[in-house]
Scaffold this active site. Sequence first.
Site, PDB file in Angstrom:
ATOM      1  N   ASP A  66       0.610  -1.230   0.119  1.00  0.00           N
ATOM      2  CA  ASP A  66      -0.058  -0.216  -0.225  1.00  0.00           C
ATOM      3  C   ASP A  66       0.814   1.355  -0.110  1.00  0.00           C
ATOM      4  OD1 ASP A  66       0.695  -0.506   2.661  1.00  0.00           O
ATOM      5  OD2 ASP A  66      -1.082  -1.223   3.371  1.00  0.00           O
ATOM      6  N   ASN A 134      -7.948  -3.901  14.198  1.00  0.00           N
ATOM      7  CA  ASN A 134      -9.330  -4.100  13.967  1.00  0.00           C
ATOM      8  C   ASN A 134      -9.273  -5.201  12.980  1.00  0.00           C
ATOM      9  OD1 ASN A 134      -8.234  -2.847  11.600  1.00  0.00           O
ATOM     10  ND2 ASN A 134      -9.891  -1.099  11.490  1.00  0.00           N
ATOM     11  N   HIS A 136      -7.328  -5.211  10.062  1.00  0.00           N
ATOM     12  CA  HIS A 136      -7.189  -5.172   8.563  1.00  0.00           C
ATOM     13  C   HIS A 136      -5.871  -5.736   8.155  1.00  0.00           C
ATOM     14  CE1 HIS A 136      -5.088  -1.030   9.978  1.00  0.00           C
ATOM     15  NE2 HIS A 136      -4.204  -1.854   9.543  1.00  0.00           N
ATOM     16  N   GLU A 141      -9.893  -2.383   5.319  1.00  0.00           N
ATOM     17  CA  GLU A 141     -10.397  -2.114   6.586  1.00  0.00           C
ATOM     18  C   GLU A 141     -11.757  -3.036   6.750  1.00  0.00           C
ATOM     19  OE1 GLU A 141      -9.019  -0.452   8.459  1.00  0.00           O
ATOM     20  OE2 GLU A 141      -8.105   1.484   7.871  1.00  0.00           O
TER      21      GLU A 141
END
Length: 244
Positions: A66, A134, A136, A141
Amino acid sequence: MNIIKVQDYDEMGSVTADYVSEKIQDNPEMTLGLATGSTPKSTYKHLIEAHQKGTSFKHITTFNLDEYVGLKPNDPNSYHYYMNKFFFQHIDIPSEKAHLPNGHSRNISQECEEYEKKIKSHMIDLQILGIGANGHIGFNEPGTSFESNTHVVELADSTRRANARFFSSLEEVPTHAITMGIASIMSSKEIVLLVSGEAKSEALERLLSGEEPNESFPASILRSHPHVTIIADKEALMGTGIKL
Ligand code: F6R
């Protein structure tokens, strides 16, 4: 999923670097998927040491997961900058073989398509991943489609806050990023997930809990990949019931 348990962050880096170095020895032209953030830094440190002892990266190709949208490659907060600083400038990989999405492209959707095409034309042999608290993976996400290819994402508030430690203020953290999609990540032949520290222990517990893959917890998709190795340290394993 295979689990390798290590004592601490530094051991995670050395075990992962040994694992990657062996893969490169077996296949010097391999394609390696790379991550940024705090987690893989110790791996890069140990891979640089491996290079100093003779491991060559000259013929490998790399793809990073990313990049932030809007940051130029020479911006100290960009992932281009991070990769050069912590890894590429210390090894012998030719710069044209080290790929990251261009977050500063004028046409971001075209950039995503081209990046995906490049990944598909190479096939990633081994993808290194970190995980968000979380769940990801990459910047995918919760709620991201499991069918997603490289795409633009709006970063969750929790992710922006978690990454604000690298910026001078929260406002400076970009709101969007380009990320490999879940399908792009899953097309890798092999995945190594690095998990370090107490802050990740809930996510690791959830991943190992037997929960069926579901889009509200992106990392759960890894349960359906045929070749995943998790390298986790003591603090991350705390709470999972797995003893070192
Ligand atoms: C980084 C990436 C992210 C991180 C994750 C964990 O390229 O894709 O998914 O792996 O946010 O970040 P750290 O390692 O900083 O806790």
